[in-house]
Design an enzyme around this catalytic site. Structure first.
Site, PDB file in Angstrom:
ATOM      1  N   ASP A  32     -74.151  14.587  29.488  1.00  0.00           N
ATOM      2  CA  ASP A  32     -73.516  15.370  28.429  1.00  0.00           C
ATOM      3  C   ASP A  32     -74.050  16.794  28.484  1.00  0.00           C
ATOM      4  O   ASP A  32     -75.249  17.007  28.692  1.00  0.00           O
ATOM      5  CB  ASP A  32     -73.823  14.740  27.069  1.00  0.00           C
ATOM      6  CG  ASP A  32     -72.947  15.260  25.952  1.00  0.00           C
ATOM      7  OD1 ASP A  32     -72.973  16.489  25.698  1.00  0.00           O
ATOM      8  OD2 ASP A  32     -72.251  14.461  25.321  1.00  0.00           O
ATOM      9  N   ILE A  33     -73.177  17.781  28.303  1.00  0.00           N
ATOM     10  CA  ILE A  33     -73.620  19.180  28.364  1.00  0.00           C
ATOM     11  C   ILE A  33     -74.335  19.616  27.081  1.00  0.00           C
ATOM     12  O   ILE A  33     -74.991  20.650  27.069  1.00  0.00           O
ATOM     13  CB  ILE A  33     -72.464  20.151  28.688  1.00  0.00           C
ATOM     14  CG1 ILE A  33     -71.366  20.085  27.632  1.00  0.00           C
ATOM     15  CG2 ILE A  33     -71.903  19.895  30.073  1.00  0.00           C
ATOM     16  CD1 ILE A  33     -70.331  21.179  27.754  1.00  0.00           C
ATOM     17  N   ASN A  89     -67.038   6.255  19.567  1.00  0.00           N
ATOM     18  CA  ASN A  89     -66.390   6.845  18.398  1.00  0.00           C
ATOM     19  C   ASN A  89     -64.879   6.716  18.582  1.00  0.00           C
ATOM     20  O   ASN A  89     -64.376   6.861  19.692  1.00  0.00           O
ATOM     21  CB  ASN A  89     -66.764   8.323  18.262  1.00  0.00           C
ATOM     22  CG  ASN A  89     -68.255   8.531  18.134  1.00  0.00           C
ATOM     23  OD1 ASN A  89     -68.934   7.852  17.374  1.00  0.00           O
ATOM     24  ND2 ASN A  89     -68.787   9.467  18.893  1.00  0.00           N
ATOM     25  N   GLU A  97     -64.608  13.427  19.255  1.00  0.00           N
ATOM     26  CA  GLU A  97     -64.290  14.849  19.411  1.00  0.00           C
ATOM     27  C   GLU A  97     -63.365  15.128  20.588  1.00  0.00           C
ATOM     28  O   GLU A  97     -62.625  16.100  20.584  1.00  0.00           O
ATOM     29  CB  GLU A  97     -65.578  15.660  19.555  1.00  0.00           C
ATOM     30  CG  GLU A  97     -66.435  15.634  18.296  1.00  0.00           C
ATOM     31  CD  GLU A  97     -67.733  16.403  18.445  1.00  0.00           C
ATOM     32  OE1 GLU A  97     -67.936  17.047  19.503  1.00  0.00           O
ATOM     33  OE2 GLU A  97     -68.541  16.354  17.510  1.00  0.00           O
ATOM     34  N   HIS A 102     -64.377   7.262  25.640  1.00  0.00           N
ATOM     35  CA  HIS A 102     -65.672   7.451  26.293  1.00  0.00           C
ATOM     36  C   HIS A 102     -66.762   6.814  25.444  1.00  0.00           C
ATOM     37  O   HIS A 102     -66.615   6.657  24.242  1.00  0.00           O
ATOM     38  CB  HIS A 102     -65.980   8.931  26.530  1.00  0.00           C
ATOM     39  CG  HIS A 102     -66.044   9.766  25.289  1.00  0.00           C
ATOM     40  ND1 HIS A 102     -64.926  10.147  24.582  1.00  0.00           N
ATOM     41  CD2 HIS A 102     -67.107  10.305  24.634  1.00  0.00           C
ATOM     42  CE1 HIS A 102     -65.289  10.881  23.543  1.00  0.00           C
ATOM     43  NE2 HIS A 102     -66.608  10.997  23.549  1.00  0.00           N
ATOM     44  N   HIS A 104     -71.079   6.894  24.791  1.00  0.00           N
ATOM     45  CA  HIS A 104     -72.308   7.664  24.942  1.00  0.00           C
ATOM     46  C   HIS A 104     -73.449   6.688  25.167  1.00  0.00           C
ATOM     47  O   HIS A 104     -73.597   5.722  24.414  1.00  0.00           O
ATOM     48  CB  HIS A 104     -72.615   8.453  23.662  1.00  0.00           C
ATOM     49  CG  HIS A 104     -71.570   9.433  23.261  1.00  0.00           C
ATOM     50  ND1 HIS A 104     -71.719  10.783  23.473  1.00  0.00           N
ATOM     51  CD2 HIS A 104     -70.370   9.269  22.663  1.00  0.00           C
ATOM     52  CE1 HIS A 104     -70.647  11.408  22.998  1.00  0.00           C
ATOM     53  NE2 HIS A 104     -69.816  10.511  22.494  1.00  0.00           N
TER      54      HIS A 104
END
Length: 115
Positions: A32-33, A89, A97, A102, A104
Site C-alpha cells: 500500500d502506498i 471493506n 475507497e 481488495h 488489506h
C-alpha cells in the site's frame, strides 16, 4: 469516484509502478502506498470485481485464493506468529475507497480492535 478502480487495473497491467509482492494468474499483491502498519499489503483479483457483493458461484474461488495468499504472505513477512489483520471493506459506509474488490493484510505492530 466510480472510475477510481482504474488505478488497480493499471497496477495489474504494469502501467504504473507498484511494489508487487506476489502475483499469479488470479491475483496481484502489492504494498500500500499509504501504509497503516509496518506491513500493509493490498491483494486484488486480476479480473475486475467491484465489491464483495459481486462474489458469486462463478468467481468465489478467487476470493478464497486471495485469503490463502494473504496467509502465505503473512508467513513470508514473519508476522504470522505475532498476529495480523485481513480487512475487507465493502462500499462507502463500509470504508471501501477504491471501487475494486481488495483485501488489506496488516501487521508488524500491535493493531487495535475495531469493535
Amino acid at each position: 469516484m466510480k472510475n477510481n478502480h482504474l488505478i488497480f487495473k493499471k497496477i495489474i497491467k504494469k502501467e504504473i509502478p507498484a511494489k508487487i509482492i506476489y502475483e499469479d494468474k488470479l491475483i496481484t499483491a502489492f504494498e500500500d502506498i499509504k501504509p497503516k502498519a509496518p506491513v500493509h499489503i493490498l491483494i486484488i483479483p486480476n479480473i475486475f470485481i467491484e465489491t464483495s457483493n459481486e462474489i458469486n458461484k462463478k468467481n468465489k474461488y478467487i476470493f478464497s485464493h486471495m485469503f490463502y495468499i494473504a496467509i502465505k504472505i503473512a508467513k513470508k513477512k514473519k508476522i504470522s506468529q505475532d498476529g495480523y489483520k485481513i480487512i475487507l471493506n465493502c462500499n462507502k459506509n463500509g470504508g471501501q475507497e477504491i471501487n475494486y474488490l481488495h483485501i488489506h493484510l496488516l501487521g508488524g505492530k500491535k493493531l487495535k480492535a475495531l469493535y
